[in-house]
Design an enzyme around this catalytic site. Structure first.
Site, PDB file in Angstrom:
ATOM      1  N   HIS A   1      12.830 -35.047 -31.591  1.00  0.00           N
ATOM      2  CA  HIS A   1      11.628 -35.347 -32.363  1.00  0.00           C
ATOM      3  C   HIS A   1      11.177 -34.148 -33.193  1.00  0.00           C
ATOM      4  CE1 HIS A   1      11.425 -39.152 -30.346  1.00  0.00           C
ATOM      5  NE2 HIS A   1      11.455 -38.541 -29.169  1.00  0.00           N
TER       6      HIS A   1
ATOM      7  N   CYS B   1       0.865  -1.174   0.000  1.00  0.00           N
ATOM      8  CA  CYS B   1       0.000   0.000   0.000  1.00  0.00           C
ATOM      9  C   CYS B   1       0.901   1.223   0.000  1.00  0.00           C
ATOM     10  CB  CYS B   1      -0.859   0.038   1.259  1.00  0.00           C
ATOM     11  SG  CYS B   1      -1.811  -1.452   1.516  1.00  0.00           S
TER      12      CYS B   1
ATOM     13  N   LYS C   1      -2.362  -6.949 -19.481  1.00  0.00           N
ATOM     14  CA  LYS C   1      -2.094  -7.550 -18.165  1.00  0.00           C
ATOM     15  C   LYS C   1      -3.226  -8.480 -17.753  1.00  0.00           C
ATOM     16  CE  LYS C   1       0.248  -7.827 -14.406  1.00  0.00           C
ATOM     17  NZ  LYS C   1       1.527  -8.507 -14.576  1.00  0.00           N
TER      18      LYS C   1
ATOM     19  N   LYS D   1       8.569 -15.698 -21.450  1.00  0.00           N
ATOM     20  CA  LYS D   1       9.065 -14.376 -21.038  1.00  0.00           C
ATOM     21  C   LYS D   1       9.873 -13.748 -22.168  1.00  0.00           C
ATOM     22  CE  LYS D   1       7.215 -13.303 -18.305  1.00  0.00           C
ATOM     23  NZ  LYS D   1       6.206 -14.090 -17.682  1.00  0.00           N
TER      24      LYS D   1
ATOM     25  N   GLU E   1       7.601 -12.739 -25.191  1.00  0.00           N
ATOM     26  CA  GLU E   1       6.634 -11.650 -25.002  1.00  0.00           C
ATOM     27  C   GLU E   1       7.292 -10.279 -24.857  1.00  0.00           C
ATOM     28  OE1 GLU E   1       3.883 -12.060 -21.665  1.00  0.00           O
ATOM     29  OE2 GLU E   1       5.436 -12.938 -20.417  1.00  0.00           O
TER      30      GLU E   1
ATOM     31  N   GLU F   1       8.111 -21.316 -19.287  1.00  0.00           N
ATOM     32  CA  GLU F   1       7.912 -19.947 -18.798  1.00  0.00           C
ATOM     33  C   GLU F   1       9.066 -19.040 -19.250  1.00  0.00           C
ATOM     34  OE1 GLU F   1       5.596 -18.264 -17.734  1.00  0.00           O
ATOM     35  OE2 GLU F   1       6.452 -16.569 -16.668  1.00  0.00           O
TER      36      GLU F   1
ATOM     37  N   ARG G   1       1.518   1.506  -6.030  1.00  0.00           N
ATOM     38  CA  ARG G   1       1.665   0.566  -4.911  1.00  0.00           C
ATOM     39  C   ARG G   1       0.328  -0.057  -4.501  1.00  0.00           C
ATOM     40  NH1 ARG G   1       6.315   0.856  -2.173  1.00  0.00           N
ATOM     41  NH2 ARG G   1       5.311   0.014  -0.325  1.00  0.00           N
TER      42      ARG G   1
ATOM     43  N   TRP H   1      -3.835  -1.688  -1.374  1.00  0.00           N
ATOM     44  CA  TRP H   1      -3.852  -2.901  -2.184  1.00  0.00           C
ATOM     45  C   TRP H   1      -4.196  -3.996  -1.187  1.00  0.00           C
ATOM     46  CZ3 TRP H   1      -3.667  -4.306  -7.160  1.00  0.00           C
ATOM     47  CH2 TRP H   1      -3.447  -5.659  -7.448  1.00  0.00           C
TER      48      TRP H   1
ATOM     49  N   ASN I   1       0.871  -0.095   6.046  1.00  0.00           N
ATOM     50  CA  ASN I   1       1.258  -0.913   4.898  1.00  0.00           C
ATOM     51  C   ASN I   1       2.010  -2.108   5.478  1.00  0.00           C
ATOM     52  OD1 ASN I   1       2.425  -1.923   2.512  1.00  0.00           O
ATOM     53  ND2 ASN I   1       4.119  -0.481   2.627  1.00  0.00           N
ATOM     54  N   GLY I   2       1.526  -3.320   5.180  1.00  0.00           N
ATOM     55  CA  GLY I   2       2.200  -4.512   5.714  1.00  0.00           C
ATOM     56  C   GLY I   2       1.184  -5.540   6.145  1.00  0.00           C
TER      57      GLY I   2
HETATM   58  C1  G6P Z   1      -2.168 -12.247 -19.679  1.00  0.00           C
HETATM   59  C2  G6P Z   1      -0.908 -11.727 -19.002  1.00  0.00           C
HETATM   60  C3  G6P Z   1      -0.047 -12.889 -18.518  1.00  0.00           C
HETATM   61  C4  G6P Z   1      -0.849 -13.799 -17.628  1.00  0.00           C
HETATM   62  C5  G6P Z   1      -2.135 -14.276 -18.318  1.00  0.00           C
HETATM   63  C6  G6P Z   1      -3.049 -14.980 -17.355  1.00  0.00           C
HETATM   64  O1  G6P Z   1      -1.838 -12.877 -20.881  1.00  0.00           O
HETATM   65  O2  G6P Z   1      -0.179 -10.919 -19.886  1.00  0.00           O
HETATM   66  O3  G6P Z   1       1.079 -12.393 -17.816  1.00  0.00           O
HETATM   67  O4  G6P Z   1      -0.060 -14.918 -17.279  1.00  0.00           O
HETATM   68  O5  G6P Z   1      -2.856 -13.159 -18.821  1.00  0.00           O
HETATM   69  O6  G6P Z   1      -3.466 -14.037 -16.424  1.00  0.00           O
HETATM   70  P1  G6P Z   1      -3.934 -14.368 -14.972  1.00  0.00           P
HETATM   71  O7  G6P Z   1      -4.299 -13.039 -14.383  1.00  0.00           O
HETATM   72  O8  G6P Z   1      -5.135 -15.260 -15.099  1.00  0.00           O
HETATM   73  O9  G6P Z   1      -2.811 -15.032 -14.250  1.00  0.00           O
END
Ligand code: G6P
Length: 596
Positions: free
Chosen positions: A492, A2, A591, A473, A476, A469, A27, A71, A97-98
Site C-alpha cells: 500500500h 550498584c 535519554k 534503533k 536513531e 523498534e 553503575r 541504583w 550489590n544484588g
Molecule cells: C527518549 C529516549 C528513548 C525512550 C523515550 C521514552 O526519546 O531516547 O530511548 O524510549 O525517550 O522514554 P521513557 O523513559 O519514557 O521510556
C-alpha cells in the site's frame, strides 16, 4: 546495579574509597555512602551523587573501609536506604550489590528476635544476620549469613577494630586489586586502575578476606583457593565500558542478567492476588513514548493473547486528546526513566479520569512511581546509552508477567501453560546469550545496510512492533532512514520505493503468519531489494527466499520478540559503528525527555 569498593592498607581510606567509587558511578548514582574503621566505625551516607556526598563528608580517619554507590531496586533512593548498613551493635558495616529475594521472610524473623531496622531495603537483613552469626570470625559469619539468603550479591563488610575487608559474590561482579601493603575490592576494575593493574577475579560462590598484608580467596566449601593475578591493560575509559567500545554494546550484553534480575521473585509470585494485575479489568490501555511505546505494542498482543482482555494503545503525548470511556480501563504506563513529561501527564490524566494506574519503570523513586497506584520495577540497572536496549527487553519481561498474571486471574491460563511459560521465561537469558554468541554473523550482515539510504523493516502480528523498534534503533544511532512496516501494508505504498539499493529486514518466525511473511519476502525480492531475514534455527525455507538469514533459538512465537529485538539492536549498533557514529549520544536525542 550498584558499585562497591573496599580498601585495606596504610593510607587514609576515605580519599581512595571516594575516588574509586566515582569510577563506578555509571553503575548507579541515586545515593552513596562510606564506612571507615578507625578507632571506631564511622558511617556517612546520603541521597544523591557521590560529588554531593563528598562535599558534606565529615572528617573520617582510618585505613580500612568500604563505599557504595546505589541504583535503587528495593526501597526508594533516600539517606536511610543508602548503604552501608550497620548492625544493632554498631560493630559491622556492609555494602551490597544484588537482590535478596527472601528478605521479607528474613526480616520478619529478625524483627521477632529483636533486631531494629532502619531502612526499606532488602540488603539490611544481611548485616543483622551477620551480627547473629558472628562468633569471633567475620569471614565465617559472612559465609554463614549467605547460606541463609536466596538471591544474588556482591557484598563487602568491615568490622570495628579489624583491618580486614571481607567480601563475597554470587552472580554480581567482584574483583580484588593487589597493591603493595594495601589491597582493594571493587565491583569492577574501573575503580582500581588509579591504584593497581594487578587483579584477582572473584568467581561465583567465592569469598575473600583483604588486609594490608595480603588477600585470601575461598571457594564455596570454605577451601582456600590459589589464583594467579591478571594484569589489566585497559584505560579508565575502556574499563567503564567493561572492555566494550560503547555503553550501548555493553548494555546489550547485560541483557541476559537484566532479564534474570527482572524475573527474580516475580515468576514465583505470579499469582499474587494483591497486585493490580491480578484484578479483573474489562479492558487495558497502555500508554508510552518512543521505544517504550513499541514495548507497549508488544504488550497489547501479549495481554490479549494470554488474558483475552481487550487492550488499546495510546502515545503518551496523544492520551490527553483521547475521549475517556465509561468503563474505566486499567492504564499501564511504560517508561524506562519514569521522568518522561508526556507519560507523567498521561498518568495524571488517567487518575483524573478515575482509572487505576500501573507503571513499568526502571528507576526506583522516579516521578512516575509517585503518580500511580502500583509500580513494577524492571531491574535492568542504569542505562547510559541514549538508545534503549536492556531497558526495552526488561519492559517486555514486565509485560509478559502482567499478561500472565491477568491470564491467571481471568482463568485463561491453566496450570500447564503457566508451567511451560515460566520455564520458557527462565530460559530467556540463555537464549539471548545464544543470540549474542552469534554476533559475528550479525556484524557481517551490516554489509547489506551500511551504504543504504533507506531501509525497511517488516513483520507481522507480535513482530510488527518488533520491527518498528528495529527501525527506530537503526535510524536513531546510524542516521540511516529506516521505517518499520506491517508486512501486509508494504503493497500500500512502500513497495513503490523498493529497488536493488533498498534493503529489507524481515522478521519471519514460524507461526501462523509465516506463509504470508514468505509471500511478502518474495514480493520484495521480486523488486530486487536485498532481503535480510531473521528466523528460527531450524527453518529450512528462508534461505531460498532471502539473501541472508540470521537465526535465533526456537522459542514459542509469543516470546520471539525478545530474541529478534536483540538481533535488531546489534544490527543497528554494528551498522552505526561502521559509519563512525557517536553511538551512545546520537545527535539531537536525549535519554530522558522532560518537556512535552
Ligand atoms: C527518549 C529516549 C528513548 C525512550 C523515550 C521514552 O526519546 O531516547 O530511548 O524510549 O525517550 O522514554 P521513557 O523513559 O519514557 O521510556
Amino acid at each position: 546495579m550498584c558499585g562497591i569498593v573496599g580498601y585495606s592498607g596504610s593510607r587514609q581510606a576515605v580519599e581512595i574509597l571516594i575516588d574509586a567509587l566515582k569510577r563506578l558511578e555509571y553503575r548507579g548514582y541515586d545515593s552513596a555512602g562510606i564506612a571507615v574503621c578507625g578507632k571506631e566505625l564511622q558511617v556517612y551516607k546520603d541521597k544523591g551523587e557521590i560529588a554531593k556526598l563528598q562535599e558534606s563528608l565529615p572528617v573520617m580517619k582510618g585505613t580500612v573501609g568500604i563505599s557504595h554507590t546505589r541504583w535503587a531496586t528495593c526501597g526508594r533512593p533516600s539517606k536511610e536506604n543508602a548503604h552501608p548498613f550497620v548492625d544493632c551493635t554498631g560493630r559491622f558495616a556492609l555494602v551490597h550489590n544484588g537482590i535478596i529475594e527472601n528478605h521479607m521472610a528474613l526480616r520478619r524473623e529478625l524483627v521477632a528476635r529483636g533486631h531494629k531496622f532502619t531502612s526499606e531495603t532488602d540488603t539490611e537483613v544481611l548485616v543483622h544476620l551477620l551480627e547473629e552469626s558472628y562468633k569471633g570470625d567475620t569471614h565465617a559469619a559472612l559465609v554463614e549469613t549467605l547460606k541463609k539468603v536466596k538471591g544474588t550479591y556482591a557484598v563487602a563488610v568491615v568490622r570495628s577494630g579489624s583491618n580486614e575487608v571481607v567480601a563475597a559474590r554470587k552472580e554480581n561482579p567482584l574483583v580484588v586489586g593487589l597493591g603493595v601493603g594495601e589491597n582493594f575490592v571493587a565491583s569492577d576494575v574501573t575503580a582500581l586502575l588509579n591504584y593497581t593493574n594487578k587483579v584477582l577475579y572473584v568467581m561465583d560462590g567465592e569469598s575473600a578476606v583483604i588486609s594490608p598484608a595480603g588477600v585470601r580467596l575461598f571457594d564455596e566449601s570454605g577451601q582456600e583457593v590459589r589464583r594467579e593475578p591478571s594484569t589489566i591493560s585497559w584505560t579508565i575509559d575502556d574499563a567503564e565500558k567493561g572492555g566494550f567500545g560503547h555503553f550501548m554494546l555493553k548494555e546489550i550484553y547485560e541483557e541476559p542478567l537484566a532479564i534474570h534480575n527482572t524475573l527474580l521473585g516475580y515468576l514465583d509470585d505470579i499469582s499474587d492476588g494483591n497486585s493490580i494485575g491480578s484484578s479483573r479489568f474489562s479492558s487495558v490501555k497502555i500508554v508510552a513514548c518512543g521505544s517504550s511505546f513499541h514495548a507497549a505494542m508488544v504488550g497489547k498482543y501479549v495481554i490479549e493473547a494470554l488474558s483475552d482482555t481487550p487492550t488499546t494503545l495510546e502515545l503518551a503525548s496523544e492520551y490527553r486528546y483521547s475521549p475517556g470511556t465509561k468503563e474505566l480501563p486499567l492504564v499501564v504506563l511504560v517508561s524506562q526513566s519514569g521522568e518522561t513529561a508526556d507519560t507523567l501527564a498521561a498518568a495524571r490524566e488517567a487518575r483524573r479520569r478515575g482509572c487505576k494506574t500501573y507503571a513499568i519503570t526502571n528507576v526506583v523513586g522516579s516521578t512516575l512511581t509517585r503518580e500511580v497506584d502500583e509500580v513494577f520495577y524492571t531491574r535492568a540497572g542504569p542505562e547510559i546509552g541514549v538508545a534503549a536496549t536492556k531497558t526495552y527487553i526488561t519492559q517486555l519481561v514486565a509485560l509478559y508477567l502482567l499478561g500472565m498474571r491477568m491470564g491467571i486471574a481471568r482463568g485463561t491460563i491453566g496450570p500447564d501453560s503457566l508451567r511451560s511459560m515460566r520455564s520458557e521465561l527462565r530460559s530467556m537469558p540463555k537464549h539471548v546469550r545464544t543470540v549474542l554468541d552469534n554476533s559475528s554473523a550479525i556484524e557481517e550482515a551490516t554489509d547489506m545496510l551500511v551504504n543504504a539510504r533507506d531501509v525497511f523493516f517488516i513483520g507481522r502480528n507480535i513482530n510488527y512492533p518488533t520491527v518498528l523498534e528495529g527501525a527506530l534503533k537503526l535510524k536513531e544511532i546510524s542516521y540511516i532512514h529506516a521505517e518499520g512496516y506491517a508486512a501486509g501494508e508494504l503493497k500500500h505504498g512502500p513497495l513503490a520505493l523498493l529497488d536493488a539499493h533498498t534493503p529489507v529486514v524481515a522478521a519471519c518466525v514460524k507461526d501462523h503468519t509465516y506463509d504470508k511473511m514468505l509471500a511478502n519476502v518474495a514480493e520484495v525480492a521480486a523488486r530486487d531489494s536485498p532481503v535480510l531475514a531473521i528466523g528460527f534455527e531450524d527453518d529450512t525455507e528462508l534461505n531460498a527466499v532471502a539473501d541472508r538469514v540470521i537465526r535465533i533459538p526456537k522459542v514459542s512465537p509469543i516470546f520471539s520478540p525478545m530474541l529478534i529485538t536483540v538481533v535488531l539492536q546489534m544490527l543497528a549498533y554494528y551498522t552505526a559503528r561502521r559509519k563512525g557514529c557517536p553511538i551512545d549520544k546520537p545527535r539531537n536525542l536525549a535519554k530522558s525527555v522532560t518537556v512535552e
